[in-house]
Design a protein around this motif. Structure first.
Motif, mmCIF file in Angstrom:
data_model
loop_
_atom_site.group_PDB
_atom_site.id
_atom_site.type_symbol
_atom_site.label_atom_id
_atom_site.label_comp_id
_atom_site.label_asym_id
_atom_site.label_seq_id
_atom_site.Cartn_x
_atom_site.Cartn_y
_atom_site.Cartn_z
ATOM 1 N N GLU A 86 0.704 -1.248 0.006
ATOM 2 C CA GLU A 86 -0.046 0.068 -0.011
ATOM 3 C C GLU A 86 0.764 1.151 -0.133
ATOM 4 N N VAL A 87 1.609 1.570 1.100
ATOM 5 C CA VAL A 87 2.318 2.864 1.150
ATOM 6 C C VAL A 87 3.657 2.904 1.550
ATOM 7 N N SER A 99 4.645 6.126 -5.267
ATOM 8 C CA SER A 99 3.393 6.871 -4.346
ATOM 9 C C SER A 99 3.820 6.680 -3.141
ATOM 10 N N THR A 100 5.036 6.082 -2.531
ATOM 11 C CA THR A 100 5.288 5.911 -1.124
ATOM 12 C C THR A 100 4.833 7.174 -0.332
ATOM 13 N N TRP A 101 4.253 6.939 0.723
ATOM 14 C CA TRP A 101 3.769 8.032 1.798
ATOM 15 C C TRP A 101 5.229 8.804 2.386
ATOM 16 N N LEU A 107 7.588 6.878 8.332
ATOM 17 C CA LEU A 107 6.562 5.892 8.471
ATOM 18 C C LEU A 107 6.971 4.708 9.566
ATOM 19 N N ILE A 108 6.203 4.575 10.315
ATOM 20 C CA ILE A 108 6.236 3.353 10.996
ATOM 21 C C ILE A 108 5.101 2.251 10.751
ATOM 22 N N PHE A 109 5.647 0.833 10.943
ATOM 23 C CA PHE A 109 4.529 -0.209 10.551
ATOM 24 C C PHE A 109 4.725 -0.990 11.709
ATOM 25 N N VAL A 110 3.616 -1.567 12.358
ATOM 26 C CA VAL A 110 3.646 -2.314 13.500
ATOM 27 C C VAL A 110 2.745 -3.672 12.958
#
Length: 450
Positions: A86-87, A99-101, A107-110
């Motif tokens: 997604e991002v 299109s990366t945010w 960014l932090i993904f958990v």
């Protein structure tokens, strides 16, 4: 930023103790990425992954923001799905995403909750059974991250939740505000964004018949059938029979899929191709196949191999016997008694605290329809609601073509985005307007993309 092949990035490992939370951390030698585990409770481990934006700038009035992405399901992996599909900076083929945010924020993904993706528990009895318990785990994680990710001290944090992740984000947002006010958490909550979010299950269930009739996926008889099921869901929720309401909803969705020519519950313009709602029975109801759908939209099943191969090799701290799965059904069923509970009250609390709340919804979504989102917003007790509802929407554009991509309405600290041409997964279906939207939500000081 140049993203080198994943398997070739050499991580720097360390083991540290952060207050009461034990943490194993690693990262790239250039500091652009960090990741690790935090033992949020004895034998319960949350995995996180931080990316520092190569576009990071700061002005006196606009500090650089950080987005914490919360995946749905519940039980879907944010580190795998939100990140690579997604991002995040790389797509599912491990190629750079235009299109990366990261263009607008760190960014932090958990992998939330414990037991999801790379996160794990050493005993299934440690799985959370409520969103409030999950929020307590995340507060422990955030305390650890403040020591590991120094940019969080000065970077406003935005919670962005998708689907059930949005329902969870509302609960977490309230917990963060209270922890900050109590002096237990030293960060700035910039805002909470709720993307196609499962905030009010009864309002979404009540929308299915009308929506699918209006777009010709159900006839009037089918709509009547769906509306009767929705009435049962409402009655069960009102009586506090949340498990029964979930069973009724599963049966309802199965009936809708079969009798609509297998409509895609995440995008009513599409057929599912395969039933996106697993067979349900009174004794064994199943959720919509959220994670499998998202994988199939992008790269089939290759993300499964990557997460258990090149990515696991790069991270270098994942337990050898842990097998990454896009969806943890153990986590889903552990939350079964919380699944159908609404979170409208939590959104109201966030607004009353002065937190910026953004609701965004894809036009083509069924499972968390825009009709349902509009309905629950109208139930808010927030003092600014009447003025909010009276304002006209403003059209939104993106790129060089002067075509309307969406609308937004804003009043004080409540904002609602209608995203045209998108289903349940807005950043996947409309990446340009999604990136533009997150820049506005975070007030990112980044320059516009050429």
């Amino acid at each position: 930023m140049e993203f080198r092949p994943l398997a070739l990035v050499f991580p720097v490992l360390c083991l540290s103790v952060l207050g009461a939370a034990h943490a194993t951390t690693a990262g790239n030698s250039d500091g652009t990425e960090r990741w690790g585990y935090v033992e949020v409770r004895p034998k319960a481990h949350l995995f996180w992954w931080y990316y520092k934006s190569p576009h990071r700038v700061t002005t006196p009035t606009k500090p650089w923001p950080t987005v914490l992405w919360l995946q749905g399901g519940p039980g879907a992996s944010g580190v795998g799905l939100g990140n690579f599909l997604e991002v995040g900076p790389l797509d599912g083929n491990l190629k750079p995403r235009n299109s990366t945010w990261l263009h607008k924020a760190d960014l932090i993904f958990v992998d939330n909750h414990v037991g999801v993706g790379y996160s794990y528990v050493e005993d299934d009895s440690l799985l959370v059974t409520t969103d409030l318990e999950a929020a307590a785990d995340m507060i422990t994680l955030l305390k650890a991250l403040l020591k590991e990710v120094k940019t969080l001290e000065s970077s406003p944090l935005f919670l962005v939740g998708e689907s059930y992740g949005g329902k969870y984000a509302a609960t977490l947002g309230v917990s963060v505000v209270r922890a900050v006010h109590a002096g237990d958490l030293k960060l700035t909550l910039g805002g909470v964004a709720l993307g196609d979010s499962w905030i009010s299950p009864e309002d979404f269930a009540s929308s299915y018949g009308t929506l699918l009739f209006e777009v010709s996926r159900l006839d009037s008889n089918g709509a009547d059938h769906a509306n009767k099921d929705a009435q049962v869901v409402r009655q069960q929720i009102a009586a506090g029979q949340f498990r029964k309401a979930q069973i009724t909803l599963s049966k309802m969705l199965n009936w809708i899929v079969v009798n609509s020519g297998h409509v895609d519950v995440y995008n009513f313009l599409l057929d599912a191709g395969m039933d996106p709602v697993a067979a349900a029975s009174a004794s064994s109801p199943s959720p919509p196949e959220y994670s499998r759908y998202l994988e199939s939209k992008s790269i089939g099943d290759t993300i499964q191999g990557a997460m258990n191969g090149a990515i696991k090799q790069k991270l270098n701290i994942i337990p050898k016997d842990l097998v990454w799965q896009a969806q943890s059904y153990a986590v889903y069923y552990a939350l079964i008694n919380d699944f159908m509970k609404p979170r409208i009250e939590e959104v109201d609390k966030l607004l009353s605290y002065g937190v910026n709340v953004t609701v965004y919804n894809g036009q083509l979504d069924v499972i968390c329809s825009t009709i349902g989102a509009e309905t629950w917003v109208q139930k808010l007790k927030w003092e600014g609601l009447k003025n909010f509802l009276s304002l006209p929407r403003q059209p939104q554009y993106c790129g060089s073509v002067e075509a309307t991509k969406g609308f937004v309405r804003s009043y004080k600290n409540l904002h609602f985005y209608w995203i045209l041409g998108a289903g349940h997964f807005v950043p996947v279906d409309q990446p340009c307007i999604a990136l533009d939207m997150i820049a506005k939500i975070t007030q990112s000081p980044a320059l516009a993309l050429s």
